[in-house]
Design a protein around this motif. Sequence first.
Motif, short mmCIF file in Angstrom:
data_model
loop_
_atom_site.label_atom_id
_atom_site.label_comp_id
_atom_site.label_asym_id
_atom_site.label_seq_id
_atom_site.Cartn_x
_atom_site.Cartn_y
_atom_site.Cartn_z
N SER A 1 39.26 39.66 35.09
CA SER A 1 37.97 39.49 35.75
C SER A 1 38.13 38.72 37.06
O SER A 1 37.57 39.10 38.10
N SER B 1 27.99 48.24 35.62
CA SER B 1 29.08 48.56 34.69
C SER B 1 29.65 49.95 34.94
O SER B 1 30.83 50.19 34.70
N LEU C 1 34.12 42.27 30.69
CA LEU C 1 35.52 42.10 31.09
C LEU C 1 35.90 40.63 31.07
O LEU C 1 37.02 40.27 30.67
N MET D 1 31.11 43.44 34.12
CA MET D 1 32.02 42.32 34.41
C MET D 1 31.83 41.19 33.41
O MET D 1 32.78 40.44 33.14
N SER E 1 34.46 46.76 37.21
CA SER E 1 35.12 46.36 35.96
C SER E 1 36.11 47.42 35.49
O SER E 1 37.02 47.12 34.69
N ALA F 1 40.19 46.94 36.05
CA ALA F 1 40.86 45.80 35.42
C ALA F 1 42.38 45.90 35.51
O ALA F 1 43.07 44.89 35.66
#
Length: 495
Positions: free
Chosen positions: A136, A48, A128, A125, A83, A86
Amino acid sequence: MARKVLAVLLPLLLCLAGLTGLLLLCIPTRDVREPPAFKYGIVLDAGSSHTSMFIYKWPADKENDTGIVSQHSMCNVHGGGISSYAEDPPGAGRSLVDCLNQAIEDVPKERHSVTPLYLGATAGMRLLNLTSPAASDSVLSSVTETLTQYPFDFRGARILSGQDEGVFGWITANYLLENFIKYGWIGQWIRPRKGTVGAMDLGGASTQITFETDRQIEDPANEVKLQLYGQSYRVYTHSFLCYGRDQILKRLLAGVLQRYNSHPCWPKGYQTKVLLKDVYTSPCTSALRPQHYDDNAKTTLSGSGDPILCQQLVSDLFNFSSCSFSRCSFNSIFQPPVAGNFIAFSAFYYTVNFLQKTMKLPVTSPEELGAATKALCNESWEKLLARDSKEEARLADYCACATFVSQLLVQGYKFDEDIFPSIAFQKKAGDTSIGWALGYMLNLTNMIPPDHRNFYKSTDYGSWVVLILLFIMVILIALAMLFCFAHSFKSQTAI
């Protein structure tokens, strides 16, 4: 005279024949295969907060269908986790380029095309994917496009489940501690007669607990059965999404903005500006998100250094009021009693290490952990900076992290006075970092066929033993004959 010469030569010839036979046994006579070169595998751990690349290697002659894997090299990707891209999915792929270029150098060129390459994304993820499945998918498509441009055997990029993350972390810890298999002093792989250790991982967005148990696992979702090195294992595992370090800090911050004018978990004298977008865009803070707020608005917040209020704020993150099973950890999640030894890594290690090394406080029992946490939370910002100015970016959050770790371990997982000392807080085992990536690679080696090996000759083992004994017997007979002759010659001389 001739008889005497013959009496000496015969045992000498027999002894020479026996030694020659032993030497000839070293010459192979049956087909065996030469050990092949190492095989390699690459795992990208897309966490993350950051991504790390691990290159593993193992010999193709596997032990009971599971490779003997070791870490060859690693590389930390610059920037945040994938992530965090995005809003710029192509950036996620570009961020991996430097480490992938290193992989080209680290893996022998002749092995490039047969070296499997995997990317596993974890809780960042997963979050997300909850908030924006389209974003994603775009991020995964971007990293896939980048990874397929390299000469390795790309096997896919996927989001790991919380259960996968917990189990693979458990496999890694026990493998590195040689609880599954080890290389014995006699040059053979042996299986130690000892139990496994439980594994606890505290990442950026989730935390996992996994351990072997002989108790009934009442919730099938928490039970995993494994087959490793010819042995069967039955483990309990659970992953708590939104209970990773970064998400806990966001949830506490959201609670403070809703209820207080200052942050009780931040030290006195500390002050910073908080961007509301950073707090409320996470699905973990959705319950505390205001109906109307400006994403780009900032608010100035200072620390009050109040351990009692900080403990209450952290306690609100746990729900102990309901349980539909015979026993639970928290949030109505079944958990059998913790037992045996445990290893706690990632943010568990960094938090406890700060208490021990920087604060110089003992942490060997629940009481000591609580006392150390309270002492840390009473420390002013000025004193903390004096202790470790290099950690300035993280210093203000150590009180909140220590308070959370204390409540998670003691109230959440139920580590009492007797079992708490069995927890080892470690970053590495040997020279290898503990995490899920190695366990992932160990599991995937079952899917990778062994190489064909070059043929040589060797003696069948049973025949080899018989011949060894025969030639040793010939040598002993020859030595006995020489001894008898020498004794007889000595007797005649004396006469």
